[in-house]
Design an enzyme around this catalytic site. Structure first.
Site, short mmCIF file in Angstrom:
data_model
loop_
_atom_site.label_atom_id
_atom_site.label_comp_id
_atom_site.label_asym_id
_atom_site.label_seq_id
_atom_site.Cartn_x
_atom_site.Cartn_y
_atom_site.Cartn_z
N ASP A 1 -5.52 -30.46 -44.37
CA ASP A 1 -5.90 -31.15 -45.60
C ASP A 1 -7.05 -32.12 -45.36
O ASP A 1 -7.37 -32.47 -44.21
CB ASP A 1 -4.71 -31.94 -46.16
CG ASP A 1 -3.71 -31.05 -46.88
OD1 ASP A 1 -4.06 -29.91 -47.18
OD2 ASP A 1 -2.58 -31.52 -47.13
N LYS B 1 -8.05 -31.31 -50.39
CA LYS B 1 -8.02 -31.60 -51.82
C LYS B 1 -8.67 -32.95 -52.08
O LYS B 1 -8.40 -33.93 -51.40
CB LYS B 1 -6.58 -31.62 -52.33
CG LYS B 1 -5.84 -30.29 -52.16
CD LYS B 1 -4.41 -30.43 -52.63
CE LYS B 1 -3.65 -29.12 -52.44
NZ LYS B 1 -2.26 -29.25 -52.89
N MET C 1 -1.30 -42.45 -54.33
CA MET C 1 -2.21 -41.63 -55.15
C MET C 1 -2.32 -42.14 -56.58
O MET C 1 -2.38 -41.36 -57.52
CB MET C 1 -1.74 -40.17 -55.17
CG MET C 1 -1.57 -39.55 -53.80
SD MET C 1 -0.87 -37.89 -53.88
CE MET C 1 0.79 -38.22 -54.47
#
Length: 507
Positions: A37, A59, A177
């Protein structure tokens, strides 16, 4: 599925490579494929098997390089197409803490693929700790709650959070997040009764050298994010424990905090300096520029054709001169393989080019008789030339790329090539990206300078500051346009001190 590869869902931790688990490191060092990632530190990627297929599925907050459904299928595909292979799925933090590791595991189960989960240290706890904020503290918070600030309900597109329950919660609230939604979250919590003066901290790029903590309160959350330009990746922590960060913050005081250094030593030699620089707060990107390989037996130089030698001929020499740690390791490996041991060195004088090589000889129980004050090939040559011995009785133990400095100073000496040095052929894309963002590069040899300059030349924003060991390395770096800082002595201790002193003066 019988005969298929095995998938490991590995938590890489929050960023600091020292927080990767031993089990995780063990797997990626041998993995045939690494699917990673965006938030996986390049310093952790440096641990991966250099022969592994590296697949970036990173991402970004606003777009996905590879969709989650495609990642799931990719893991199954690799396992089916590579029987017996080790496939590492490397994820930031912990794979089961908002990491969608459960979705990937379910896909593997449905396909009959064997898998193992290797837990990682979640950023929810580790990042506040690196900012000096304990998520629980007696008398302040007896519980903590980890919440995603990213997931939205499918029906109305709003965050699927129970704001009334969260507002009444007396413990620490940790949002992952959630920076883009934090202004909305803060207002909803206040609407549901949470005190506007609740202390709050945004922690960017936690546990990395670029970590930054921005303090606020619930009522100033939105304006603080805008004013301070707080960006992802960042976590938000709310509650009374936040105020402890004013007293307990420790990482920001490390002398190399905020610096990324590229270390170009051969992989097996870089761990010592990497550990030291990392402990001082730097992010270290191990980028070996050369690979060394011991020959099966030494070759004699000069000769029209390199000739293999018999270790019985050591009797012809009074002095053995070692010019590098690679030479020491290769010589003794060959000596032992040939059926000899250190007793064949009885009565001989041992000379080392510098303190690092001297230390390596001590590991084999050999104490040096001479070490020149000038730790260079020229310094070694002048020392050997001054000794009262027939030059034909001097044996030089070197690599295939050693220049003729010693043979010019000692024309009657014999040179054995005990190892060969090969340049690294290319930089993988992830490492090129890491090098582009580095503050400086560390060189310990001229060959490392030459190969780095050749491989990194097309990289935008490559570092132009070089820390060097030795005058020859410094000269090579300057030739390629680097601003150089050179250690006072040819030792790693001296080099690390020079790096710390330089950045301390800069700040």
């Amino acid at each position: 599925m019988s005969g298929a590869g095995k998938v490991y869902l590995i938590g890489a931790g929050p960023g600091d490579p020292g927080l990767l688990t031993l089990r995780g490191k063990e797997i990626i060092e041998k993995a045939d494929v690494v699917v990673y990632d965006r938030l996986v530190s390049p310093a952790i990627l440096s641990f991966c098997n250099p022969k592994a297929k590296m697949v970036d599925v990173g991402k970004m907050p606003t777009h996905h390089k590879v969709k989650q459904s495609e990642i799931n299928k990719l893991l199954v595909q690799f396992a089916n197409e590579m029987p017996g292979a080790t496939i590492a799925r490397l994820k930031g933090g912990d794979p089961f803490v908002f990491g969608r590791g459960g979705e990937e595991a379910l896909e593997l189960v449905a396909a009959g693929i064997e898998f193992e989960v290797v837990p990682g240290i979640t950023s929810a706890i580790s990042v506040p700790a690196y900012a000096g904020i304990p998520v629980s503290h007696r008398g302040i918070a007896t519980s903590f709650h980890i919440i995603t600030g990213h997931e939205k309900a499918e029906s109305n597109g709003e965050l699927s959070l129970d704001f009334e329950a969260l507002a009444k919660c007396p413990g620490t609230l940790i949002f992952l997040m959630g920076i883009a939604n934090m202004d909305f979250i803060a207002h909803r919590l206040m609407e549901c009764g949470k005190a506007p003066k609740t202390p709050l901290a945004f922690i960017e790029k936690g546990t990395t050298p670029y970590q930054r903590t921005v303090m606020a309160t619930l009522e100033t959350a939105g304006e603080t994010i805008a004013r301070e330009n707080v960006t992802a990746p960042a976590i938000t922590i709310m509650g009374g424990v936040v105020e402890l960060g004013n007293k307990l913050a420790w990482k920001k005081n490390l002398p190399l905090s905020g610096k990324r250094l590229v270390v170009t030593r051969a992989a097996k030699q870089s761990s010592g300096i990497t550990a030291r620089l990392t402990a001082l707060g730097a992010e270290v990107i191990e980028t070996p520029m050369i690979e060394t390989r011991a020959l099966d037996c030494p070759h004699v130089i000069p000769a029209s054709e390199p000739e293999s030698v018999d270790f019985n001929t050591l009797a012809n020499f009074d002095i053995l001169a070692f010019t590098s740690t690679n030479g020491v390791e290769s010589f003794f490996r060959q000596l032992f393989a040939a059926g000899f041991d250190v007793r064949v060195l009885a009565g001989k004088k041992i000379v080392s080019v510098g303190k690092i090589t001297e230390k390596k000889l001590l590991e084999y129980g050999i104490r040096c008789d001479y070490v020149p004050e000038d730790h260079t090939g020229e310094g070694l040559g002048k020392l050997l030339a001054s000794l009262p011995v027939d030059q034909s009785r001097i044996l030089l133990l070197q690599g295939n790329l050693a220049d003729d400095t010693l043979l010019k100073l000692l024309p009657q000496a014999t040179r054995w090539v005990v190892y060969e040095t090969l340049p690294v052929a290319e930089l993988p894309e992830w490492k090129r990206d890491a090098v582009a963002g580095a503050d400086s590069v560390v060189f310990a040899s001229t060959s490392a300078v030459e190969n780095f300059s050749a491989l990194a030349a097309p990289i935008d924003s490559e570092p132009r500051l070089a820390f060097c060991i030795g005058r020859m390395t410094e000269s090579a770096a300057r030739k390629h346009g680097f601003e150089t800082v050179t250690s006072d002595e040819t030792t790693m201790d001296s080099l690390v001190k020079k790096i710390v002193d330089f950045y301390s003066q800069e700040s």
